[in-house]
Design an enzyme around this catalytic site. Structure first.
Site, PDB file in Angstrom:
ATOM      1  N   GLY A  14       1.127  -1.448  -0.295  1.00 51.77           N
ATOM      2  CA  GLY A  14      -0.491   0.288  -0.124  1.00 51.77           C
ATOM      3  C   GLY A  14       0.871   1.458  -0.787  1.00 51.77           C
ATOM      4  O   GLY A  14       2.308   1.262  -1.009  1.00 51.77           O
ATOM      5  N   ILE A  49       6.758   4.206   5.426  1.00 52.40           N
ATOM      6  CA  ILE A  49       7.730   4.780   5.688  1.00 52.40           C
ATOM      7  C   ILE A  49       7.440   6.133   6.640  1.00 52.40           C
ATOM      8  O   ILE A  49       8.227   6.683   7.360  1.00 52.40           O
ATOM      9  CB  ILE A  49       9.149   4.723   4.569  1.00 52.40           C
ATOM     10  CG1 ILE A  49       9.934   3.356   4.466  1.00 52.40           C
ATOM     11  CG2 ILE A  49       9.850   5.797   4.821  1.00 52.40           C
ATOM     12  CD1 ILE A  49      10.619   3.713   3.579  1.00 52.40           C
ATOM     13  N   VAL A  51       7.429   9.480   5.830  1.00 51.75           N
ATOM     14  CA  VAL A  51       8.528  10.640   6.288  1.00 51.75           C
ATOM     15  C   VAL A  51       8.985  11.159   4.454  1.00 51.75           C
ATOM     16  O   VAL A  51       9.243  12.129   4.897  1.00 51.75           O
ATOM     17  CB  VAL A  51      10.060  10.008   6.660  1.00 51.75           C
ATOM     18  CG1 VAL A  51       9.899   9.545   8.303  1.00 51.75           C
ATOM     19  CG2 VAL A  51      11.058   9.487   5.524  1.00 51.75           C
ATOM     20  N   LYS A  82       3.546  24.380  -0.720  1.00 52.06           N
ATOM     21  CA  LYS A  82       4.777  25.292  -0.937  1.00 52.06           C
ATOM     22  C   LYS A  82       4.642  25.583  -1.907  1.00 52.06           C
ATOM     23  O   LYS A  82       4.620  24.498  -3.301  1.00 52.06           O
ATOM     24  CB  LYS A  82       5.303  23.469  -0.594  1.00 52.06           C
ATOM     25  CG  LYS A  82       7.141  23.620  -0.666  1.00 52.06           C
ATOM     26  CD  LYS A  82       7.228  22.317  -0.903  1.00 52.06           C
ATOM     27  CE  LYS A  82       8.446  22.154  -2.211  1.00 52.06           C
ATOM     28  NZ  LYS A  82       9.014  20.583  -1.732  1.00 52.06           N
ATOM     29  N   PRO A 104      11.972  28.467  -6.512  1.00 52.91           N
ATOM     30  CA  PRO A 104      10.733  28.215  -6.559  1.00 52.91           C
ATOM     31  C   PRO A 104       9.983  27.157  -7.567  1.00 52.91           C
ATOM     32  O   PRO A 104      10.786  26.631  -8.147  1.00 52.91           O
ATOM     33  CB  PRO A 104      10.415  29.688  -6.617  1.00 52.91           C
ATOM     34  CG  PRO A 104      11.568  30.302  -7.064  1.00 52.91           C
ATOM     35  CD  PRO A 104      12.694  29.697  -6.927  1.00 52.91           C
ATOM     36  N   LEU A 339       9.638   2.940  -4.198  1.00 47.62           N
ATOM     37  CA  LEU A 339      10.850   2.338  -3.477  1.00 47.62           C
ATOM     38  C   LEU A 339      11.695   1.405  -4.361  1.00 47.62           C
ATOM     39  O   LEU A 339      12.376   0.525  -4.416  1.00 47.62           O
ATOM     40  CB  LEU A 339      11.023   2.395  -1.621  1.00 47.62           C
ATOM     41  CG  LEU A 339      10.622   3.810  -1.280  1.00 47.62           C
ATOM     42  CD1 LEU A 339      10.034   3.145   0.369  1.00 47.62           C
ATOM     43  CD2 LEU A 339      11.899   4.846  -1.986  1.00 47.62           C
ATOM     44  N   GLY A 351       9.773  12.473  -4.762  1.00 47.34           N
ATOM     45  CA  GLY A 351       9.018  10.490  -4.642  1.00 47.34           C
ATOM     46  C   GLY A 351       7.705  10.550  -5.288  1.00 47.34           C
ATOM     47  O   GLY A 351       7.623   9.016  -6.052  1.00 47.34           O
TER      48      GLY A 351
END
Length: 507
Positions: A14, A49, A51, A82, A104, A339, A351
């Protein structure tokens, strides 16, 4: 009407990769007819994971294409916005001032007679301002603590491009909910065996249950549980170019009274760099470092010292990172995404972008058990190109440093030797502006010439143009940009105010 039996896709794993892939393929393949039965087998014993909490701006388009409500997405994942990354300490201090620059997502305005970058250099603006200060609106917003949105900004739109700071665990949970509502099957089980014949996966075993499929998608993380069964010697290591192979991540409470920042901060440390990412409810931090030069205990101590003794730590996690990518992402009837397919250190928050790319490519390549090798080769060539291009863009950040305070930083300039194209271009860029044609024909899907310029000139790698213009020739461009910046600040909200309004609307 589709009269044939639906093909079966089983996604093993997942997390962000599994659920982004499943919901994306379901949207494409099953919009008007059920062409595929899509199942996600997710282990309750193996955690996410979780993070990787910042994104590039193109992820907005992925969420928008899925028809997700942006406000709901933000609230469900404790997300903030962001506008870019503030880099600190990547070069030596000058006159006691820490080096910093902003990268940016924004495109740069064009001048009439000359591009704004050439005009900026020819007029010697580097002696009075940072490059990003002279060519972007996002820097003005960042300095004022403003995000990209005003009180009535439409979904997925802002005055400048933006990505997200997002809780990865909550994102996976949210996408799982949306995917299952749309018809994706969810099974909680841990895979105990993989049945293989040649380069084909026949089934996966979980407890007493056996699951067959036409296509298997490996989203099992660094383990690569499925893809490893089909092909050995199938990994290209990037560690010579990118030696940071470990991370320690700390979640902590936000500083009382401080609004979440609408940008990521990346501060260079002794043997790597430290990220700071503000969500609505907490801050995610972490130290990405070279584990051959620093122990996990030393890294954690350095990170805690950086954060300060007053930090209220909520969680601390140590991670081993496998830096590189598959030689072949698609082998037989198995495709590795996320990953399990590859990983490049998270310096530019790529990612989720790479998952998005892989899912989109897979949809256009129509996976089947009898997919031809030519189609698999096409997918593998493109994915490999994406990773190689991103590798050299990340190397660009390191190889321009002048820091010499540790062996890590003294070795950093030599990493460019692992990227021959980049090494050659840096020599060319000593004498000319980095421009679109320099990167045309590459695999780059998110970082173009404008992004290269922000890093090149943020790292003070300036070209020697040896041209001159009349006095004040840049003043008009500069004045126009300053006026646009004032307007951008006036029509946007302070980031904290925007987030408060967003979350108050729910109640």
């Amino acid at each position: 009407m589709n009269t044939t039996s639906p093909k079966k896709i089983v996604v093993v794993g997942g997390g962000s990769s599994g659920w982004m892939t499943a919901i994306s393929l379901n949207k494409v393949f099953n919009a008007s007819a059920r062409n595929y039965d899509i199942t996600v087998i997710e282990s309750p014993d193996i955690g996410i994971i979780g993070v990787g909490e910042a994104t590039v701006h193109s992820v907005r388009f992925f969420f928008a294409a899925l028809g997700l409500d942006e406000d709901e997405l933000l609230r469900e994942t404790n997300a903030s916005l962001k506008t870019g990354i503030l880099f600190k300490n990547w070069r030596k201090p000058v006159n006691g001032h820490m080096h910093q620059y902003f990268h940016p997502f924004e495109h740069q305005p064009l001048g009439r007679e000359q591009d704004i970058s050439s005009s900026w250099f020819i007029n010697g603006r580097e002696r009075q301002e940072r490059y990003d200060e002279g060519v972007s609106l996002s820097t003005a917003l960042m300095k004022q603590g403003h995000g990209p949105k005003g009180p009535n900004s439409p979904s997925y739109q802002g005055v400048v491009p933006y990505g997200y700071h997002i809780d990865a665990v909550l994102l996976a949970r949210y996408l799982r909910k949306k995917a299952t509502e749309a018809g994706v099957r969810h099974i909680e089980a841990t895979i105990s065996d993989v049945e293989v014949a040649g380069d084909t996966i026949l089934s996966v075993q979980a407890g007493d249950d056996r699951y067959e499929a036409d296509v298997f998608i490996d989203c099992t993380g660094f383990r690569g549980l499925l893809i490893e069964k089909l092909k050995q010697d199938n990994w290209i290591s990037f560690t010579k170019a990118l030696p940071c192979n470990k991370a320690v991540a700390i979640q902590r409470e936000l500083v009382p009274g401080e609004a979440p920042k609408p940008y990521t901060t990346s501060t260079a440390a002794s043997n790597g760099w430290i990220w700071q990412i503000d969500l609505v409810n907490r801050q995610g931090t972490g130290y990405v470092y070279d584990g051959n030069r620093l122990s996990s205990e030393e890294a954690e101590a350095e990170l805690r010292a950086f954060l300060g003794p007053e930090s209220q730590v909520l969680k601390c996690t140590h991670l081993n990172m496998k830096i590189g990518c598959r030689k072949e992402f698609w082998v037989g009837n198995c495709i590795a995404i996320g990953l399990s397919g590859g990983f490049i250190e998270p310096l530019e928050s790529t990612g989720l972008h790479l998952i998005n790319l892989a899912a989109g490519l897979l949809a256009s390549h129509h996976p089947r058990r009898d997919t031809t090798q030519a189609v698999r080769d096409s997918f593998n060539r493109l994915m490999s190109g994406f990773y190689q291009d991103l590798k050299q863009f990340i190397v660009l950040h390191y190889c321009l440093t002048d820091r010499d305070d540790s062996d890590f930083w003294r070795a950093a300039p030599a990493t460019v030797k692992e990227c021959p194209w980049l090494e050659k271009q840096l020599e060319i860029w000593r004498h000319k502006i980095c421009e679109y044609q320099d990167l045309a024909g590459s695999f780059s899907t998110i970082f173009a010439d404008e992004n290269y310029r922000y890093v090149l000139y943020g790292m003070q790698n300036y070209p020697d143009l040896r041209l001159s213009m009349g006095p004040g020739s840049h003043d008009k461009i500069s004045a126009q940009l300053a006026q646009m910046a004032v307007h951008a600040v006036n029509v946007t909200l302070p980031h904290g105010d925007y987030l408060r309004r967003l979350n108050e609307e729910q109640t």
